[in-house]
Design a protein around this motif. Structure first.
Motif, mmCIF file in Angstrom:
data_model
loop_
_atom_site.group_PDB
_atom_site.id
_atom_site.type_symbol
_atom_site.label_atom_id
_atom_site.label_comp_id
_atom_site.label_asym_id
_atom_site.label_seq_id
_atom_site.Cartn_x
_atom_site.Cartn_y
_atom_site.Cartn_z
ATOM 1 N N ARG A 46 0.852 -1.193 0.000
ATOM 2 C CA ARG A 46 0.000 0.000 0.000
ATOM 3 C C ARG A 46 0.883 1.237 0.000
ATOM 4 N NH1 ARG A 46 -4.352 -0.985 4.927
ATOM 5 N NH2 ARG A 46 -5.487 -2.774 4.014
ATOM 6 N N ASP A 47 0.664 2.110 -0.941
ATOM 7 C CA ASP A 47 1.353 3.405 -0.972
ATOM 8 C C ASP A 47 2.863 3.269 -0.826
ATOM 9 O OD1 ASP A 47 -1.156 4.681 -1.115
ATOM 10 O OD2 ASP A 47 -1.366 4.591 1.064
ATOM 11 N N GLY A 48 3.434 2.300 -1.528
ATOM 12 C CA GLY A 48 4.880 2.125 -1.501
ATOM 13 C C GLY A 48 5.403 1.428 -0.266
ATOM 14 N N ARG A 49 4.495 0.870 0.530
ATOM 15 C CA ARG A 49 4.896 0.154 1.741
ATOM 16 C C ARG A 49 4.569 -1.326 1.584
ATOM 17 N NH1 ARG A 49 2.624 3.735 6.858
ATOM 18 N NH2 ARG A 49 3.692 5.704 6.377
ATOM 19 N N LEU A 50 5.523 -2.186 1.920
ATOM 20 C CA LEU A 50 5.291 -3.623 1.927
ATOM 21 C C LEU A 50 5.087 -4.053 3.378
ATOM 22 C CD1 LEU A 50 5.174 -6.445 0.676
ATOM 23 C CD2 LEU A 50 7.696 -6.498 0.759
ATOM 24 N N TYR A 51 3.842 -4.427 3.696
ATOM 25 C CA TYR A 51 3.473 -4.814 5.056
ATOM 26 C C TYR A 51 3.660 -6.315 5.259
ATOM 27 C CZ TYR A 51 1.259 -0.248 5.825
ATOM 28 O OH TYR A 51 1.009 1.088 5.981
ATOM 29 N N GLY A 52 4.011 -6.693 6.480
ATOM 30 C CA GLY A 52 4.126 -8.094 6.853
ATOM 31 C C GLY A 52 5.281 -8.304 7.806
ATOM 32 N N ARG A 53 5.163 -9.343 8.648
ATOM 33 C CA ARG A 53 6.220 -9.605 9.633
ATOM 34 C C ARG A 53 7.496 -10.070 8.928
ATOM 35 N NH1 ARG A 53 5.987 -7.381 13.218
ATOM 36 N NH2 ARG A 53 4.838 -8.330 14.931
ATOM 37 N N GLY A 54 8.590 -9.414 9.282
ATOM 38 C CA GLY A 54 9.883 -9.730 8.692
ATOM 39 C C GLY A 54 10.204 -8.948 7.443
ATOM 40 N N SER A 55 9.328 -8.025 7.047
ATOM 41 C CA SER A 55 9.598 -7.248 5.834
ATOM 42 C C SER A 55 10.808 -6.340 6.010
ATOM 43 C CB SER A 55 8.368 -6.420 5.450
ATOM 44 O OG SER A 55 7.969 -5.566 6.523
ATOM 45 N N VAL A 56 10.808 -5.556 7.093
ATOM 46 C CA VAL A 56 11.895 -4.612 7.337
ATOM 47 C C VAL A 56 12.876 -5.122 8.387
ATOM 48 C CG1 VAL A 56 10.713 -3.244 9.128
ATOM 49 C CG2 VAL A 56 12.393 -2.143 7.627
ATOM 50 N N ASP A 57 12.475 -6.131 9.139
ATOM 51 C CA ASP A 57 13.331 -6.654 10.224
ATOM 52 C C ASP A 57 13.487 -8.174 10.092
ATOM 53 O OD1 ASP A 57 14.824 -6.807 12.570
ATOM 54 O OD2 ASP A 57 13.052 -6.955 13.845
ATOM 55 N N ASP A 58 14.517 -8.614 9.318
ATOM 56 C CA ASP A 58 15.006 -7.802 8.217
ATOM 57 C C ASP A 58 15.171 -8.716 7.008
ATOM 58 O OD1 ASP A 58 17.438 -9.172 8.639
ATOM 59 O OD2 ASP A 58 18.638 -7.393 8.875
ATOM 60 N N GLY A 59 13.969 -9.277 6.620
ATOM 61 C CA GLY A 59 13.943 -10.217 5.507
ATOM 62 C C GLY A 59 14.483 -9.648 4.217
ATOM 63 N N TYR A 60 14.422 -8.328 4.072
ATOM 64 C CA TYR A 60 14.884 -7.694 2.839
ATOM 65 C C TYR A 60 16.404 -7.712 2.696
ATOM 66 C CZ TYR A 60 16.931 -3.702 5.175
ATOM 67 O OH TYR A 60 17.752 -2.922 5.938
ATOM 68 N N SER A 61 17.138 -7.974 3.794
ATOM 69 C CA SER A 61 18.586 -7.739 3.811
ATOM 70 C C SER A 61 19.345 -8.588 2.801
ATOM 71 C CB SER A 61 19.145 -7.980 5.222
ATOM 72 O OG SER A 61 18.875 -9.305 5.650
ATOM 73 N N GLY A 62 19.039 -9.871 2.700
ATOM 74 C CA GLY A 62 19.730 -10.721 1.735
ATOM 75 C C GLY A 62 19.434 -10.302 0.309
ATOM 76 N N TYR A 63 18.212 -9.890 0.072
ATOM 77 C CA TYR A 63 17.831 -9.408 -1.258
ATOM 78 C C TYR A 63 18.581 -8.115 -1.603
ATOM 79 C CZ TYR A 63 13.910 -12.688 -0.900
ATOM 80 O OH TYR A 63 13.141 -13.813 -0.762
ATOM 81 N N ALA A 64 18.653 -7.200 -0.648
ATOM 82 C CA ALA A 64 19.362 -5.944 -0.891
ATOM 83 C C ALA A 64 20.838 -6.195 -1.155
ATOM 84 C CB ALA A 64 19.189 -5.006 0.301
ATOM 85 N N ALA A 65 21.437 -7.135 -0.417
ATOM 86 C CA ALA A 65 22.852 -7.446 -0.613
ATOM 87 C C ALA A 65 23.105 -7.969 -2.018
ATOM 88 C CB ALA A 65 23.310 -8.471 0.425
ATOM 89 N N SER A 66 22.271 -8.913 -2.454
ATOM 90 C CA SER A 66 22.475 -9.468 -3.796
ATOM 91 C C SER A 66 22.173 -8.435 -4.874
ATOM 92 C CB SER A 66 21.622 -10.718 -3.995
ATOM 93 O OG SER A 66 20.242 -10.420 -3.983
#
Length: 473
Positions: A121-141
């Motif tokens: 919604r509005d550029g936000r991805l909601y859900g447990r582990g989205s920002v803390d910090d499931g995105y980290s491995g994706y950002a690294a790659s």
């Protein structure tokens, strides 16, 4: 590297690949072992690791070796080893870190949101582990792919994605030891488990507080007694405990009195905090949902920041021996138990702090009361970043100009990331980039956790530039 190519690569990767796969990761209820005693049989942690492994195996990371490392009795770790590009100078490793385990879902999510259902919604991805910090491995790659797309360089990369961070990383020391020879000499650590006050600039974390955690019981009566008969003759165990705590904390100001828990704030860190107070004067004062008429302990932004980053605090986080009000009779209870959580300055020595607290609680106890300190005490050192190398300073200035268009800020964090203390001791010569996409309103650990997708992409761009700068020395 040419910034336009970096941005195009990052935006394309996030839009087409990262966001869909990260959404799939959110759907896996991969609770940290502390919150799922049966994690090995439920298989959620293993599923999260396999999900990200499958994604990474499909990426263009030349020469990458991707494997699941699982020591007996310990939660799994995803290990990715990417060789250096031909033009990289030096032979040190870049250790990149994130985690795949999650906090419990917690009730009270807003209508249409759910901890295990990804919603954008509005550029936000909601859900447990989205920002803390499931995105980290994706950002690294994605950062590595951007380096290649823009003709940049990177040193050898070792990406560690653990599954026990939310439980205090109890297995991480064993994995670091197990992988020690393969990691080699670490020259740069990139941790993507942090963030800052806003989404307008890059935020660096340069210090983390330590922690002491213990449970204390005070008992004066062998058995509970009628309060009308015993009060005034026998002291309340609660009052005795209050007296003991007053030796440690000034109840009016919250100041901790023990020298072992206090340090001098380094001049460089104070200057960083003063700069943060200028750009975000209301950040901490307005960050938390106070009751109507409630106030923070100070109206001064600098004082709040110093309190949260470099001064010790005491919080009472648990209690036992007190009946609920509806069942409270006229009884002088035999004992009172409280769980004490101390946050320590980054450079305080946690074991010495714990020893001082125990000494004060158990010495010359009023009325000869019996004081028992329960097993399971915790003492975790904090972390203070080393002095910034010239190459990193130059890289951050470029990120300021080309990615965010405004100066970055460096600040502390009131919490503890045990991993950083471990690495600070193991690799004392390494540089540290502790950053991330978490904002003050990202709702980590509570309902409606969300990731700012645009900001996560900018953080990814920043990491790509830092990797290139490190490889060129």
């Amino acid at each position: 590297m040419e910034q336009k190519s970096v941005r195009e690569s990052v935006v394309s990767t996030w839009s087409n690949d990262v966001t869909p796969s990260l959404s799939g990761l959110i759907a896996i209820p991969a609770l940290s072992p502390a919150f799922d005693a049966d994690w090995a049989s439920t298989g959620h942690l293993a599923a999260a690791v396999q999900h990200v492994r499958t994604y990474l195996e499909g990426r263009d990371l030349p020469g990458a070796r991707i494997e699941v490392v699982e020591l007996e009795g310990r939660s799994p770790l995803l290990y990715v080893d990417v060789p250096a590009t031909p033009g990289a100078t030096g032979n040190s490793t870049v250790l990149m870190y994130g985690h795949l385990d999650k906090q419990p879902p917690v009730g009270g999510w807003s209508e249409g949101l759910d901890p295990w259902t990804p919603v954008i919604r509005d550029g936000r991805l909601y859900g447990r582990g989205s920002v803390d910090d499931g995105y980290s491995g994706y950002a690294a790659s994605a950062a590595l792919e951007a380096v290649h797309a823009a003709g940049g360089e990177h040193a050898r990369i070792a990406l560690l994605l653990e599954t026990g961070e939310e439980s205090g990383s109890p297995d991480l020391p064993a994995y670091l030891e197990h992988l020690s020879e393969r990691l080699g000499e670490v020259g740069l650590v990139v941790c993507l488990d942090a963030g800052g006050m806003d989404y307008e600039r890059l935020w660096l974390t340069t210090s983390l507080r330590g922690m002491v955690h213990l449970t204390v019981n005070v008992q004066l009566l062998a058995t509970a007694q009628h309060s009308g008969l015993a009060s005034g003759v026998v002291a309340s165990s609660f009052r005795v405990l209050r007296q003991l705590l007053e030796r440690i904390e000034n109840a009016e100001t919250g100041e901790i009195k023990l020298s072992e828990l206090n340090v001098e704030v380094p001049a460089s860190r104070r200057a960083e905090i003063e700069a943060v107070a200028e750009v975000a004067p209301d950040a901490l004062r307005t960050a938390f949902p106070l009751v109507s008429g409630g106030k923070t302990v100070s109206e001064d932004a600098l004082e709040l920041l110093l309190n949260n980053y470099w001064r010790p605090t005491l919080s009472i986080i648990g209690g036992e021996g007190l009946p609920v009000p509806a069942e409270a009779g006229n009884v002088l209870r035999q004992s009172t138990t409280l769980t004490l959580s101390f946050r320590l300055p980054p450079t305080a020595i946690a074991d010495e702090a714990l020893a001082a607290i125990k000494r004060v609680l158990t010495t010359d106890v009023p009325y000869g009361a019996k004081v028992t300190i329960a097993d399971g005490q915790q003492a975790e050192n904090g972390w203070n970043a080393p002095e910034e190398a010239a190459w990193l300073t130059d890289a951050l200035r470029r990120v300021d100009d080309e990615v965010f268009g405004r100066p970055h800020r460096a600040t502390g964090m009131g919490g503890t990331i045990p991993f950083m203390g471990m690495l600070g001791e193991k690799y004392p010569e390494a540089q540290f980039l502790v950053t991330g996409a978490c904002g003050a309103d990202s709702n980590i650990h509570v309902p409606d956790e969300w990731l700012n997708l645009d900001y996560a992409q900018q953080v990814t761009e920043a990491v790509a530039h830092v990797l290139d700068a490190h490889a060129r020395g």
